[in-house]
Write an enzyme that holds these catalytic residues in place. Structure first.
Site, PDB file in Angstrom:
ATOM      1  N   GLY A 183       0.737  -1.361   0.069  1.00 14.61           N
ATOM      2  CA  GLY A 183       0.016  -0.053  -0.033  1.00 14.61           C
ATOM      3  C   GLY A 183       0.838   1.354   0.140  1.00 14.61           C
ATOM      4  CB  ALA A 184       4.388   1.636  -0.562  1.00 14.49           C
ATOM      5  N   GLY A 185       1.823   3.292  -2.485  1.00 11.44           N
ATOM      6  CA  GLY A 185       1.880   4.211  -3.773  1.00 11.44           C
ATOM      7  C   GLY A 185       1.546   5.458  -3.344  1.00 11.44           C
ATOM      8  NE  ARG A 186      -3.077   7.187  -4.165  1.00  6.42           N
ATOM      9  CZ  ARG A 186      -2.793   5.884  -4.756  1.00  6.42           C
ATOM     10  NH1 ARG A 186      -3.007   4.788  -4.420  1.00  6.42           N
ATOM     11  NH2 ARG A 186      -2.559   6.133  -6.267  1.00  6.42           N
ATOM     12  CG  ASP A 206      -5.439  -7.995  -5.290  1.00  6.86           C
ATOM     13  OD1 ASP A 206      -5.670  -7.898  -4.300  1.00  6.86           O
ATOM     14  OD2 ASP A 206      -6.521  -8.466  -6.024  1.00  6.86           O
ATOM     15  CB  VAL A 207      -1.643  -7.765  -0.688  1.00  8.66           C
ATOM     16  CG1 VAL A 207      -0.626  -6.710  -0.832  1.00  8.66           C
ATOM     17  CG2 VAL A 207      -3.076  -6.774  -0.176  1.00  8.66           C
ATOM     18  CB  SER A 265      -6.864   1.699  12.745  1.00 10.95           C
ATOM     19  OG  SER A 265      -7.775   2.746  12.745  1.00 10.95           O
ATOM     20  CE1 TYR A 305      -9.261   0.764   7.878  1.00 12.47           C
ATOM     21  CE2 TYR A 305      -9.436   1.774  10.133  1.00 12.47           C
ATOM     22  CZ  TYR A 305      -8.674   1.604   8.854  1.00 12.47           C
ATOM     23  OH  TYR A 305      -7.464   2.301   8.863  1.00 12.47           O
ATOM     24  CB  ALA A 331      -9.983  -5.256   9.103  1.00 13.86           C
ATOM     25  CE  LYS A 332      -6.292  -0.847   9.408  1.00  9.03           C
ATOM     26  NZ  LYS A 332      -4.794  -1.178   8.869  1.00  9.03           N
TER      27      LYS A 332
END
Length: 254
Positions: free
Chosen positions: A14-17, A64-65, A143, A155, A158-159
């Protein structure tokens, strides 16, 4: 390279931004060769370009992970191009916010798949390189939403799951010289939080102001704040810290 053993390769998903890009650039400045992973390979290339401009070494990988075969291929490619990865930052994530009674099964599955299946597949794919090296650092992004957050049942679950996953990795992998820790950001100024403000019908300035008034340090978090925490967990000196969840939120969290 002073704070880390030389010639180590780090992988950041997820390092594109946003947070992921900040983490990738920080680890590169720490002396790691960095594989920049995201579904958006064009964005990855931009981050790698910034890393190379400042004298670092990196490679951009579009993946896609949640795709088991794609993850396996990506990690093999990283090992060939940069060397076997011994640092993994599982940062890839999405949001599909909705109140429970309106949340679709697809919204639930999409979020759980990226955060949990993605972290599982990536960690399983890299762990062999870490155990072979007798050294590794896994940093998973949780998170403050793990503590519960209205409109984020998927979310939050998941976190919270990321935290349980992290603690189990610490137990299983410690004897191989591998640590596993989680970072739980609070409010961080990113595209994702801007999208949340937009979904709720607020300007980002108003949304931020409403949140910051309750943050003890009196400001919102930045990607650099999370990157600094990742840098610490990835360091040689953090080898006696494992299975921990660090809340990076400008104040105490329950």
């Amino acid at each position: 390279m002073t704070s880390h053993t030389p010639t180590r390769t780090a992988v950041v998903t997820g390092a594109g931004r946003g947070i992921g890009a900040g983490v990738a650039k920080r680890l590169a400045s720490d002396g790691f060769a960095v594989a920049v992973l995201d579904v958006d390979e064009v964005a990855c290339r931009q981050v790698v370009g910034e890393i190379e401009t400042t004298g670092g070494r990196g490679t951009a990988v579009g993946v896609d992970v949640t795709d088991e075969a794609a993850v396996h291929s990506a990690v093999e490619r990283i090992a060939d191009e940069l060397g076997g990865p011994t640092v993994l930052v599982n940062n890839a994530g999405i949001i599909r916010d909705n109140l429970l009674f309106k949340m679709t099964a697809e919204e639930w599955d999409a979020v759980l798949n990226v955060h949990l299946r993605g972290a599982f597949l990536m960690t399983r794919a890299v762990q062999g390189y870490m155990t072979a090296a007798g050294w590794g650092r896994i940093v998973n992004l949780s998170s403050t939403s793990a503590l519960g957050n209205r409109g984020q049942a998927n979310y939050s679950a998941a976190k919270a799951g990321v935290q349980g996953f992290t603690k189990t990795l610490a137990l299983e992998m410690g004897k191989f010289g591998v640590t596993a820790n989680a970072i739980a950001p609070g409010f961080i100024e990113t595209d994702m939080t801007m999208a949340t403000a937009d979904r709720l019908g607020y300007s980002f300035a108003d949304f931020k102001a409403a949140i910051v008034k309750d943050i003890p340090v009196g400001r919102g978090g930045l990607a650099a704040d999370i990157a600094h925490a990742v840098s610490f967990f990835a360091s040689q000196g953090a080898g006696f810290i494992s299975g921990q969840v660090l809340y990076v939120a400008g104040g105490p969290q329950a």
